[in-house]
Design a protein around this motif. Structure first.
Motif, short mmCIF file in Angstrom:
data_model
loop_
_atom_site.label_atom_id
_atom_site.label_comp_id
_atom_site.label_asym_id
_atom_site.label_seq_id
_atom_site.Cartn_x
_atom_site.Cartn_y
_atom_site.Cartn_z
N VAL A 24 0.81 -1.12 -0.06
CA VAL A 24 0.00 -0.01 0.03
C VAL A 24 0.84 1.26 0.08
O VAL A 24 1.52 1.74 0.99
CB VAL A 24 -0.78 0.05 1.35
N LYS A 26 0.03 4.62 -0.75
CA LYS A 26 -0.83 5.62 -0.82
C LYS A 26 -0.05 6.94 0.02
O LYS A 26 0.67 6.55 1.07
CB LYS A 26 -2.06 5.49 -0.09
N ILE A 68 -7.89 0.69 -3.15
CA ILE A 68 -8.51 0.14 -1.82
C ILE A 68 -9.15 1.04 -1.02
O ILE A 68 -9.70 0.55 0.02
CB ILE A 68 -7.13 -0.45 -1.01
N MET A 154 -11.82 -4.62 6.93
CA MET A 154 -10.87 -4.06 7.82
C MET A 154 -11.56 -4.22 9.36
O MET A 154 -12.65 -4.19 9.45
CB MET A 154 -10.71 -2.52 7.75
N ARG A 212 -3.18 -6.27 2.57
CA ARG A 212 -2.80 -4.93 2.31
C ARG A 212 -1.91 -4.29 3.34
O ARG A 212 -2.44 -3.79 4.23
CB ARG A 212 -4.09 -3.98 2.01
N ILE A 213 -0.54 -4.10 2.84
CA ILE A 213 0.35 -3.47 3.89
C ILE A 213 1.11 -2.41 3.46
O ILE A 213 1.73 -2.34 2.52
CB ILE A 213 1.35 -4.77 4.20
N GLY A 214 0.94 -1.38 4.32
CA GLY A 214 1.55 -0.26 4.01
C GLY A 214 2.77 0.37 4.90
O GLY A 214 3.90 0.27 4.36
N ARG A 221 3.32 7.14 6.95
CA ARG A 221 2.81 8.12 5.96
C ARG A 221 2.85 9.59 6.20
O ARG A 221 2.90 9.68 7.42
CB ARG A 221 1.22 7.96 5.49
N GLU A 226 -7.40 8.96 6.81
CA GLU A 226 -8.67 8.24 7.07
C GLU A 226 -9.40 8.78 8.45
O GLU A 226 -8.54 9.17 9.22
CB GLU A 226 -8.14 6.85 7.43
C1 LIG Z 1 -4.11 2.40 4.33
C2 LIG Z 1 -4.68 1.07 4.30
C3 LIG Z 1 -4.02 0.01 4.26
C4 LIG Z 1 -2.55 -0.11 4.77
O1 LIG Z 1 -2.34 0.26 6.12
P1 LIG Z 1 -1.10 0.07 7.11
O2 LIG Z 1 -1.48 0.22 8.45
O3 LIG Z 1 -0.22 1.27 6.59
O4 LIG Z 1 -0.66 -1.22 6.64
C5 LIG Z 1 -4.62 -1.36 4.09
N1 LIG Z 1 -5.86 -1.20 3.77
C6 LIG Z 1 -6.85 0.08 3.43
C7 LIG Z 1 -8.02 -0.19 3.27
C8 LIG Z 1 -6.36 1.19 3.66
O5 LIG Z 1 -6.70 2.52 3.35
#
Ligand SMILES: *Cc1c(COP(=O)(O)O)cnc(C)c1O
Length: 226
Positions: A24, A26, A68, A154, A212-214, A221, A226
């Motif tokens: 992820v 973003k 996402i 989520m 989904r890993i950011g 970030r 959010e």
């Molecule tokens: C930002 C986001 C993520 C990733 O979040 P992290 O905590 O940074 O891993 C995953 N899914 C969705 C829907 C997001 O908006």
């Protein structure tokens, strides 16, 4: 940024075979995506349509872009020509618009239904009950330019692991119900997207096959919307 490759490899190594990693990106610049790309990552997730389009336009063509975040119907047009998977179908109206725009581009676009199980009021998505009633609707089955591949969810943002597990368990149960009774075992209905940096191990334990890993890969970030 020097840690990016190491972080990515550590996350990738921690995933069982059969679990897809969506990195992820973003709010991180295109250069960071490029660095992860050079380290071998090909699947990236973004939450903002224009940000996604801008990155798509300057980065390699073989990247598989996933959307996402919450998608406004008037933004569908920016991503529909190239997006690989939309995780966040949270209304029938949005699904209809994706179908309509996909038809304009001669595409069939893969989508996931976003399921709301977290306690937070602000998280988008269908409740499991709404999800079941939406998919049994005839009009829904007749959309020719979208293909529903599974569900996304989520969990609540909490330290309570038993609550998180319970939420993931509900999503897995819904996924199994949809697969057996609505999609009748159709192999294309195969994707259970759940798990983020803080809870992906729990999600995989509950049957997730797409995480989904950011922040674990790219770091914090710069700003959060959010
Ligand atoms: C930002 C986001 C993520 C990733 O979040 P992290 O905590 O940074 O891993 C995953 N899914 C969705 C829907 C997001 O908006």
């Amino acid at each position: 940024m020097q840690n990016l490759k190491r972080n990515l490899q550590a996350v990738a190594r921690s995933l069982p075979v059969g679990v897809t990693l969506v990195a992820v990106s973003k709010h991180h610049p295109a250069e960071a995506v490029r660095e992860a790309y050079d380290a071998g990552q090909r699947v990236f997730g973004e939450s903002y349509a224009l940000e996604l389009k801008e990155k798509h336009d300057v980065l390699p063509r073989d990247i598989e872009w996933h959307f996402i975040g919450h998608l406004q119907t008037n933004k569908v047009k920016y991503i529909i020509p190239f997006v690989s998977l939309i995780h966040s179908i949270d209304s029938v109206r949005l699904l209809n618009e994706v179908d309509r725009q996909a038809a304009v581009h001669g595409r069939v676009v893969d989508c996931l239904l976003q399921v709301h199980v977290a306690q937070e009021e602000t998280k988008f998505g269908f409740t499991p009950e709404e999800c079941l009633s939406v998919v049994s609707d005839i009009g829904f089955r007749q959309l020719g330019n979208v293909r529903i591949r599974g569900v996304m969810a989520m969990a609540s943002n909490t330290d309570d692991e038993s609550q998180i597990s319970e939420e993931f368990r509900r999503v897995k149960k819904l996924f199994d119900t949809l697969r057996t009774s609505v999609w009748k075992g159709n192999a294309a209905f195969d994707t259970l997207s759940m798990g983020m940096s803080a809870d992906y191990e729990l999600a995989i334990g509950m049957g997730s096959n797409m995480v989904r890993i950011g922040s674990r890969i790219f770091g914090e970030r710069n700003y959060l919307q959010e």
